[in-house]
Enzyme design. Structure first.
Site, PDB file in Angstrom:
ATOM      1  N   GLU A 280     -41.748  25.425 -34.919  1.00  0.00           N
ATOM      2  CA  GLU A 280     -43.079  25.605 -34.338  1.00  0.00           C
ATOM      3  C   GLU A 280     -44.072  26.037 -35.416  1.00  0.00           C
ATOM      4  OE1 GLU A 280     -41.553  26.619 -29.836  1.00  0.00           O
ATOM      5  OE2 GLU A 280     -41.855  28.229 -31.253  1.00  0.00           O
TER       6      GLU A 280
ATOM      7  N   LYS B 223     -32.815  18.541 -29.405  1.00  0.00           N
ATOM      8  CA  LYS B 223     -34.142  19.094 -29.145  1.00  0.00           C
ATOM      9  C   LYS B 223     -34.127  20.563 -29.572  1.00  0.00           C
ATOM     10  CE  LYS B 223     -35.636  21.352 -26.369  1.00  0.00           C
ATOM     11  NZ  LYS B 223     -35.903  22.848 -26.320  1.00  0.00           N
TER      12      LYS B 223
ATOM     13  N   THR C  45     -39.060  20.027 -25.250  1.00  0.00           N
ATOM     14  CA  THR C  45     -39.980  21.034 -24.666  1.00  0.00           C
ATOM     15  C   THR C  45     -41.154  21.207 -25.631  1.00  0.00           C
ATOM     16  OG1 THR C  45     -38.683  22.858 -25.589  1.00  0.00           O
ATOM     17  CG2 THR C  45     -38.237  22.233 -23.303  1.00  0.00           C
TER      18      THR C  45
ATOM     19  N   SER D  17     -48.344  29.943 -20.362  1.00  0.00           N
ATOM     20  CA  SER D  17     -49.617  29.707 -19.682  1.00  0.00           C
ATOM     21  C   SER D  17     -50.017  28.244 -19.752  1.00  0.00           C
ATOM     22  CB  SER D  17     -50.704  30.603 -20.271  1.00  0.00           C
ATOM     23  OG  SER D  17     -50.749  30.469 -21.666  1.00  0.00           O
TER      24      SER D  17
ATOM     25  N   THR E 152     -29.687  24.973 -32.516  1.00  0.00           N
ATOM     26  CA  THR E 152     -30.651  24.262 -31.700  1.00  0.00           C
ATOM     27  C   THR E 152     -30.400  24.601 -30.250  1.00  0.00           C
ATOM     28  OG1 THR E 152     -31.667  22.147 -31.264  1.00  0.00           O
ATOM     29  CG2 THR E 152     -29.270  22.211 -31.201  1.00  0.00           C
TER      30      THR E 152
END
Lengths: 410, 410
Positions: free
Chosen positions: B282, B184, B158, B410, B195
């Protein structure tokens, strides 16, 4: 460090009246900052009672240990607060610095060291040079004024972008009493305690044990309900002082009905100060209220509310004005408290976005997105289990938080 | 969503060999993303045993509940994974979607629905349209290959910036067996589980209860020791499969000495996958290892290590290349685990910065600051109390994390 004032700051700061029996003065001792005040002396008349709530960190600062050892005495004549250096994790030198500060202050004020309280905020691990207080202490004693609250709130700031002040009045047995409070804190903010430093003074006559009981109760619904980043300071200190100069009949028991109005005003003032801390959260652009109801207990509700309020993913979604209620589900699920996914309802403001375990049938992305653009956001969660409820306050998590904290020391 | 590959990604990805008894295929079902694969089918030969560890979230996704109900059976014929939609907090429709996916798969593969496992990752709260699987399932069954691991790792991504793969070999009773794993996950990453999705397949013959015991043990020192943001997903799923095609004498007991080498290789593979998740945190720019020793117990050490690894203030200091060890003290203090400030030592890499409750006398800001510029940072804490130890992995907290998460939907 940030210079712009938080967009969530109140439009104006209240002017605090004098409190009889309290004299405040500030000075620039050059602890760390240049060109600003960094020391506050609050001197109190004899007979002033003191109560306090201190950080539960197992690595507390030297001043926190100093205060903890002296709270049982219940009496205070002077409080010394410095900003710029927390005197935390400073070992024997830290203890020596608190002892020297107290010695300097006791001499200047003319009182026993046991009635001096200390608080320090700023960088951790740097030795605090307490000799700097010697040069300013006599001046602080002679300059003390009962109404210098704005200057006091300024002197104790670190990364704060605005000073935090609140005032209330109440009646005890027909006598009007005043309560003033100041606070500082913008990061490293989490229960328990919520702010790094807060000080509340009243001219009411309340014995130390009763003041302590009032404070311990009210803190559960005020400072322990605010969080910025889930981090708990080594230095968190909330002290309350009652000078007894207002003339009310002294109250010895927190359960005395004569204290009902005072207790309500006292709690409201603590809530206001706690909310001001969330409004000055580092990098904050939105003020967030999380309301949880239907939990197994009030404590369970607070844990779930804090799980939501501390979630980086919830906080970044709010920063992005994104009605990502799925992350609220995630935060409820990770709290470890009783919850039944299929009874869960979630609302943003008055807009119910999820009900009975799935997206609300009437969900309207455009309406919800419009609400998320507001400056004050309420997240409501109904667990549908029992009557437990809690309310906590926080702010969003923005690039500004990173920018402030990635180079705080530099 | 991020497009640039994490600077902490490995320079190259391993090429995974085929595992006898496993056939992998991917397809683009248009669940959410355009122009990329988003469904993985892993089909297994009859006789394949399965073990699993699932999120402890009390608001788990529908596929997590589906897997939990079927793990006791211990047998698997097919795994279906989709990215783009987590099928979480989707109520009755979510359960209907899992049932329909299993029905479609069971028909195509020709096996009982009880031997089908499901995992979904992506947005929470959006209904998953499982009819999309019907159009691709027959093709997935016929296209299955034993060596399509790279494509499998791609299809389940993702916000990941690189696919995560690892492989090992071991011997069981003189027979060489292979273990392959994919994972992932980049955010919403915390124990338990660490995870969102990880799948490990081996050709070894190991009975389901033994495989489950091995997995539950190894996960404590691998996936449960990695954190990005302290958030726990509703969907975290780790499944292990053993096809038994390698030809070793089947092992029924995890404590069988014949499994020693396998267990070590299996754990090493899980550690490698877990570290890859932290390396893709991230916005991450630095890979951080937190080593805690001298704690009262291993569990206590892990709690303290996670308190450090999850602290926004520690993580932002690392992002700012700031040797702010005071924040490490804060994080130790707030963990709530036994600690004695005056016995605490802290090091960054091999540089001892604090010792016995204060700054190390030999502390050199320039040397420490130079170390903080490295891409891989180790924070070491010695509590000086007992022999408990733990090691966890995380990444720094940067503006990139905010940017990714403020507009994920978004």
């Amino acid at each position: 460090m940030s210079t712009a004032v938080s967009p969530l700051a109140p439009k104006s700061s209240p002017t605090l009246p004098a409190i009889a029996g309290v004299r405040l003065a500030t000075a620039a001792a050059g602890i760390r900052y240049k060109g600003r005040t960094d020391v506050l002396l609050a001197a109190f008349d004899e007979g002033t009672s003191v109560a306090g709530v201190l950080t539960r960190s197992l690595c507390p600062s030297a001043p926190v240990e100093w205060c903890r050892d002296r709270l049982a005495g219940g009496a205070i004549r002077a409080l010394v607060v410095n900003s710029g250096n927390a005197n935390a994790f400073t070992g024997k030198r830290g203890r020596a610095a608190t002892a020297l500060t107290a010695e300097i202050t006791a001499q200047a004020v003319g009182c026993p060291e046991a009635e001096i309280f200390l608080a320090s905020t700023g960088v951790i691990g740097e030795p605090l040079d307490a000799t700097r207080f010697a040069g300013v202490m006599d001046g602080l004693v002679s300059a003390g004024r009962g109404d210098a609250w704005a200057a006091a709130a300024q002197a104790i700031m670190t990364t704060d972008t605005f000073p935090k002040l609140a005032t209330r009045t109440a009646e005890i047995g027909g006598v009007t009493v005043t309560i003033n409070g100041i606070a500082k804190g913008a990061g490293m903010i989490a229960p328990d305690m919520a702010t790094m430093l807060a000080f509340v003074a009243t001219d009411a006559a309340i014995a130390a044990p009763a003041l302590q009981a009032l404070l311990a109760d009210a803190v559960e619904r005020s400072f322990n309900c605010v969080t910025v980043d889930g981090d708990t300071s080594t230095s968190d200190t909330l002290l309350a002082f009652a000078t007894g100069k207002a003339g009310n009949a002294p109250v010895a028991d927190a359960a005395d009905p004569a204290l009902a109005g005072f207790a309500a005003a006292f709690e409201a003032l603590l809530v206001e100060l706690a909310q001001l801390v969330a409004r000055d959260g580092e990098g904050a652009r939105k003020f967030v209220t999380v309301e949880v109801e239907g939990a197994e207990s009030d404590l369970s509700a607070r844990k779930i509310a804090l799980s939501i309020a501390n979630s980086p993913l919830v906080k970044t979604a709010i920063a992005g004005e994104d009605a990502n209620w799925g992350r609220v589900v995630m935060a409820v699920g990770k709290a470890g408290e009783p919850a039944d996914r299929d009874r869960l309802s979630i609302r943003f403001g008055d807009i119910r976005v999820a009900h009975e375990g799935e997206r609300d049938p009437s969900y309207d992305e455009a309406v919800t997105s419009a609400y998320m653009k507001e400056e004050e956001i309420t997240i409501g969660v109904d667990l549908g289990l029992s009557a437990g409820r809690a309310r906590v306050w926080t702010c969003d998590l923005t690039e500004g938080y990173i920018a402030i904290n990635a180079d705080y020391r530099s």
